[in-house]
Scaffold this motif. Structure first.
Motif: not given
Length: 189
Positions: A55, A72, A115, A118-119, A122, A140, A142, A157
Motif C-alpha cells: 500500500v 499499521c 489482508e 486492507l479492509e 478501506d 482504491r 493499484e 494499492w
C-alpha cells in the motif's frame, strides 16, 4: 540502494547495498555469501508464497503520523520510501487527498501480509468496492511506485480522490508533493 527493513518469521533483514545482516548466525553465514540481487529475488519469492501486498501511503498512514500507529504499526513486514505520480492536496479535514496527475508525490510503501489490514484501511478511507464510486471518499487503485532515482519499485494499492471531492473538501495544492500533519496543524502548505 536505500536501506530496507524486512521482517519474515521473526528474522529481521537489513538490506542496503553490501550491508546485509540477519539476527540468526546460520542465516548470517549463508546470506553473507549471496549478492543483493539474489536476496531480492528470494524476498520476492517469499512474498509470492505468503501473499504479501503493498500500500502506497502519503498522509496520515505514513510512519510517524497519527493513523500509522492505529492501523499499521507492528503489522508491516516492510516499509520503503517511494514516490508515485499524481497531484497532492491538503484538505480542510486535516489530511491530504491525492488526485490523478503528473507530479511527484512523496510517500512510503507499506508491505502487509494480513489482508484484514486492507479492509481496515478501506474503512478508514471511506472506500467500499460495493458502493458506487461517487459515494466513496476515495477510490482504491493499484499503481506503480518508484524509488528516488525514478526506477519502478513495485505495484501498490493507494487511495485516489476525485477532483470533485478535492473541490468539496477545499483542497489546497501542495506543489512539494509532500504532506505532514505538522505542516497541516501550522497551516503551512
Amino acid at each position: 540502494m536505500p536501506i530496507v527493513r524486512d521482517r519474515y518469521d521473526g528474522i529481521a533483514i537489513l538490506l542496503g547495498g553490501d550491508c546485509i545482516q540477519k539476527n540468526v548466525e546460520f542465516a548470517q553465514s549463508v546470506v553473507a555469501r549471496l549478492r543483493p540481487a539474489v536476496i531480492i529475488i528470494l524476498i520476492t519469492i517469499v512474498r509470492e508464497v505468503r501473499s504479501l501486498f503493498n500500500v502506497f501511503v502519503y498522509g496520515t498512514l505514513k510512519p510517524g503520523e497519527i493513523n500509522y500507529f492505529r492501523y499499521c504499526a507492528g503489522k508491516t513486514c516492510q516499509e520503503r520510501l517511494a514516490y508515485a505520480w499524481g497531484k497532492l492536496y491538503a484538505l480542510c479535514l486535516g489530511y491530504p487527498g491525492m488526485a490523478e496527475g503528473t507530479e511527484r508525490i512523496q510517500g512510503v510503501i507499506l508491505t502487509f501480509e494480513d489482508e484484514g489490514v486492507l479492509e481496515q484501511l478501506d474503512q478508514l478511507e471511506s472506500y467500499s468496492p460495493s458502493r458506487p464510486a461517487h459515494e466513496n471518499e476515495y477510490q482504491r487503485r493499484e499503481i506503480i511506485v518508484y524509488d528516488g532515482s525514478g526506477k519502478p519499485l513495485d505495484k501498490a494499492w493507494t487511495y485516489i480522490m476525485s477532483d470533485q471531492n478535492i473541490r468539496r473538501f477545499k483542497g489546497v495544492w501542495l506543489p512539494s508533493g509532500c504532506w505532514s500533519s505538522y505542516d497541516s496543524q501550522r497551516g503551512e502548505f
